[in-house]
Design a protein around this motif. Structure first.
Motif, short mmCIF file in Angstrom:
data_model
loop_
_atom_site.label_atom_id
_atom_site.label_comp_id
_atom_site.label_asym_id
_atom_site.label_seq_id
_atom_site.Cartn_x
_atom_site.Cartn_y
_atom_site.Cartn_z
N ALA A 4 0.84 -1.20 0.00
CA ALA A 4 0.00 0.00 0.00
C ALA A 4 0.87 1.25 0.00
O ALA A 4 1.81 1.36 0.79
CB ALA A 4 -0.92 0.00 1.21
N LEU A 5 0.53 2.19 -0.87
CA LEU A 5 1.23 3.47 -0.96
C LEU A 5 0.31 4.55 -0.43
O LEU A 5 -0.75 4.82 -1.00
CB LEU A 5 1.61 3.78 -2.41
CG LEU A 5 2.18 5.18 -2.67
CD1 LEU A 5 3.49 5.38 -1.92
CD2 LEU A 5 2.38 5.41 -4.17
N LEU A 6 0.70 5.18 0.69
CA LEU A 6 -0.06 6.28 1.26
C LEU A 6 0.65 7.59 0.91
O LEU A 6 1.85 7.73 1.13
CB LEU A 6 -0.16 6.16 2.78
CG LEU A 6 -1.27 5.25 3.34
CD1 LEU A 6 -1.05 3.81 2.91
CD2 LEU A 6 -1.33 5.35 4.86
N ASN A 60 9.64 9.73 -6.90
CA ASN A 60 9.19 8.78 -5.88
C ASN A 60 7.76 8.32 -6.12
O ASN A 60 7.43 7.15 -5.88
CB ASN A 60 9.31 9.42 -4.49
CG ASN A 60 10.73 9.45 -3.99
OD1 ASN A 60 11.59 8.71 -4.46
ND2 ASN A 60 10.99 10.31 -3.01
N LEU A 61 6.90 9.22 -6.59
CA LEU A 61 5.54 8.82 -6.91
C LEU A 61 5.53 7.77 -8.01
O LEU A 61 4.78 6.78 -7.95
CB LEU A 61 4.72 10.04 -7.33
CG LEU A 61 4.36 11.01 -6.21
CD1 LEU A 61 3.81 12.31 -6.78
CD2 LEU A 61 3.33 10.39 -5.26
N GLN A 62 6.37 7.96 -9.01
CA GLN A 62 6.45 6.98 -10.10
C GLN A 62 7.01 5.66 -9.60
O GLN A 62 6.45 4.58 -9.86
CB GLN A 62 7.31 7.54 -11.23
CG GLN A 62 7.39 6.64 -12.46
CD GLN A 62 8.23 7.27 -13.55
OE1 GLN A 62 9.45 7.33 -13.44
NE2 GLN A 62 7.57 7.74 -14.59
N ARG A 63 8.10 5.73 -8.86
CA ARG A 63 8.77 4.51 -8.40
C ARG A 63 7.89 3.68 -7.46
O ARG A 63 7.68 2.48 -7.67
CB ARG A 63 10.07 4.89 -7.68
CG ARG A 63 10.74 3.74 -6.96
CD ARG A 63 11.85 4.25 -6.04
NE ARG A 63 12.33 3.22 -5.15
CZ ARG A 63 13.10 3.43 -4.10
NH1 ARG A 63 13.49 4.68 -3.81
NH2 ARG A 63 13.50 2.44 -3.32
N TYR A 64 7.39 4.32 -6.42
CA TYR A 64 6.65 3.56 -5.40
C TYR A 64 5.29 3.11 -5.90
O TYR A 64 4.78 2.06 -5.47
CB TYR A 64 6.51 4.39 -4.12
CG TYR A 64 7.82 4.59 -3.39
CD1 TYR A 64 8.54 3.51 -2.89
CD2 TYR A 64 8.35 5.86 -3.21
CE1 TYR A 64 9.75 3.69 -2.22
CE2 TYR A 64 9.54 6.06 -2.54
CZ TYR A 64 10.24 4.97 -2.05
OH TYR A 64 11.43 5.16 -1.39
N ALA A 83 -0.57 12.66 -11.92
CA ALA A 83 0.32 13.13 -13.00
C ALA A 83 1.55 12.25 -13.16
O ALA A 83 2.02 12.03 -14.28
CB ALA A 83 0.74 14.57 -12.73
N HIS A 84 2.08 11.73 -12.04
CA HIS A 84 3.37 11.05 -12.09
C HIS A 84 3.33 9.57 -11.73
O HIS A 84 4.27 8.84 -12.04
CB HIS A 84 4.37 11.75 -11.15
CG HIS A 84 4.52 13.20 -11.42
ND1 HIS A 84 5.12 13.69 -12.57
CD2 HIS A 84 4.15 14.30 -10.69
CE1 HIS A 84 5.11 15.01 -12.53
NE2 HIS A 84 4.53 15.41 -11.42
N GLY A 85 2.26 9.14 -11.06
CA GLY A 85 2.21 7.76 -10.60
C GLY A 85 1.69 6.80 -11.66
O GLY A 85 1.07 7.20 -12.64
N ALA A 86 1.94 5.52 -11.40
CA ALA A 86 1.38 4.48 -12.26
C ALA A 86 -0.12 4.36 -12.03
O ALA A 86 -0.65 4.79 -10.99
CB ALA A 86 2.07 3.15 -11.96
N VAL A 87 -0.80 3.77 -13.00
CA VAL A 87 -2.25 3.58 -12.87
C VAL A 87 -2.48 2.32 -12.04
O VAL A 87 -2.28 1.20 -12.50
CB VAL A 87 -2.92 3.45 -14.25
CG1 VAL A 87 -4.41 3.17 -14.08
CG2 VAL A 87 -2.69 4.71 -15.07
N ILE A 88 -2.87 2.51 -10.79
CA ILE A 88 -3.16 1.41 -9.88
C ILE A 88 -4.45 1.72 -9.13
O ILE A 88 -4.91 2.87 -9.13
CB ILE A 88 -2.01 1.18 -8.86
CG1 ILE A 88 -1.76 2.45 -8.03
CG2 ILE A 88 -0.75 0.74 -9.57
CD1 ILE A 88 -0.73 2.26 -6.93
N PRO A 89 -5.08 0.72 -8.53
CA PRO A 89 -6.28 1.00 -7.74
C PRO A 89 -6.01 2.09 -6.71
O PRO A 89 -5.01 2.03 -5.99
CB PRO A 89 -6.58 -0.35 -7.07
CG PRO A 89 -6.00 -1.36 -8.01
CD PRO A 89 -4.76 -0.74 -8.56
N THR A 90 -6.90 3.07 -6.65
CA THR A 90 -6.64 4.25 -5.83
C THR A 90 -7.84 4.58 -4.95
O THR A 90 -8.97 4.68 -5.43
CB THR A 90 -6.31 5.46 -6.73
OG1 THR A 90 -5.14 5.16 -7.50
CG2 THR A 90 -6.05 6.70 -5.88
#
Length: 407
Positions: A4-6, A60-64, A83-90
């Motif tokens: 989980a990414l918070l 870091n948003l992209q990596r994690y 804008a920077h993160g991967a497309v994951i359940p959010t």
């Protein structure tokens, strides 16, 4: 186990979190206890026991996010995640209705705040997979917004008529009762705690109420706490309160630093009651008062202006007195009743409240989703297109254009 990414919009390193920071810390604890791997990003990479922590940056948003199975986000930092993160359940946490709270800033900040808030909220509603809110009133408010953005749609309704897979109530919570117990059980104290001053509160009414009460109880004092993140929160009402105190020479009013989260139990033990004063508005209809939970947890009887969520809690648990007027005399009379011992039953109500509002129970909808995260397959079927209103160029815009945008 899920990674989980918070993504917390507030700094945590100073150990003085406000409501949103507290909620993210407790989310992390609950998810860790449920066996998940938790990474917590914040503005200052503040540490939280058991979590991998880092700062919020595009890298870091992209990596994690690439490593995670689910993301949890709140507020304006969602723009950076999307804008920077991967497309994951959010999961988008909507417990803090910032777009409504910040309506108070239009006189001092102009339309910029609302335009930013509005664009942020719309994008979050379009991109999230599960939304959390704090009350039934908030649920109805956000269902209307989700309908306007196309997220409440025939496909979603057909498979889930109550839309529980889209929007769940996850209120604020509390930890186990503080070891030092209620202030009222240990000694008689005439000090009153207000807490932080946001621009939707009325600190002058509180000051006037204490001034009146001191005619009968001359040792009564009032304490405000200064915000740990002043750069994130306009301080107009705080400045007004300080100015009034100085002008009138009110030495019974104190302004103290925000207390570290782990030390707030001992801090609350200094006081005999808590006071909250604010005008009625749509903000009071929708907001979840974090301090109400904390004050009841700390054993403080509460005297407060009327707001639906607060009224319901205090009535159900007998933990305070609600004032349905803006008369400082009415608040003073209620405080004197509390200080003279007419609040013995509030202690038992506080105990029941703590039992009923443990974080593990409050955040169960989040735990359920993290155990089985999924992207909402219906979210693009009827998605609305975001169109920002055109605005006339400001005086500063015209100067910039004439100078070739050189500053």
């Amino acid at each position: 186990m899920t990674r989980a990414l918070l993504v917390c919009p507030e700094p945590l390193g100073h150990r003085q979190p406000a409501g949103i920071g507290i909620r993210f810390i407790e989310m992390a604890k609950v998810l860790l206890t449920d066996g998940h791997d938790v990474t917590l990003l914040s503005r200052d990479a503040g540490s939280v026991s058991g979590c991998r922590v880092d700062a919020i940056t595009p890298e870091n948003l992209q990596r994690y996010s690439r490593e995670a199975g689910v993301a949890i986000v709140q507020g304006h930092v969602a723009n950076e995640l999307f804008a920077h993160g991967a497309v994951i359940p959010t999961v988008v946490d909507l417990y803090d209705p910032f777009i409504v709270e910040n309506l108070n800033y239009f006189p001092s900040r102009g339309a910029e705040v609302f335009n930013h808030d509005h664009a942020t909220l719309i994008q979050s509603l379009l991109r999230g997979d599960l939304f959390l809110c704090a009350s039934e009133a908030q649920r109805l408010f956000y269902l209307g917004a989700l309908l306007a953005t196309g997220r409440v749609n025939p496909i979603a309704f057909e498979s889930d008529p109550n839309l529980d897979a889209l929007l769940r109530i996850a209120p604020f919570g509390v930890a186990q009762a503080p070891a030092n117990g209620s202030t009222s059980e240990s000694h008689h104290v005439l000090d009153v705690l207000f807490g932080g001053i946001y621009d939707w509160y009325d600190p002058i009414l509180a000051i006037e109420a204490i001034a009146i009460a001191r005619a009968s109880l001359p040792d009564m004092t009032l304490t405000f706490t200064t915000h740990p993140n002043p750069s994130l929160t306009p301080q107009g009402k705080l400045a007004e309160a300080m100015r009034v105190v100085k002008q009138k020479g009110f030495d019974f009013v104190r302004f103290e630093p925000w207390v570290p989260y782990e030390e707030r139990g001992a801090f609350f033990a200094r006081f005999g009651a808590a006071l909250m004063t604010f005008p009625r508005s749509i903000e009071t209809e929708l907001s979840m008062r974090t301090r109400v939970y904390d004050y009841i947890w700390g054993g403080l009887p509460i005297v407060t202006s009327s707001a639906p969520g607060t009224d319901e809690l205090l009535t159900r648990y007998g933990a305070g007195i609600v004032i349905h007027s803006d008369s400082p005399g009415d608040f003073a009379a209620a405080l004197m009743r509390v200080m003279r011992g007419e609040h013995a039953g509030m202690r038992e109500g506080a105990r029941r409240f703590v039992d009923d509002h443990q974080w593990s129970r409050a955040l169960q909808p989040l735990v359920d989703f993290v155990r089985a995260p999924r992207i909402d397959p219906t979210k693009e079927a009827f998605a609305a297109t975001l169109h920002l209103p055109e605005r006339s160029p400001s005086f500063l815009d015209r100067i910039k254009r004439r100078m070739g945008g050189s500053f």
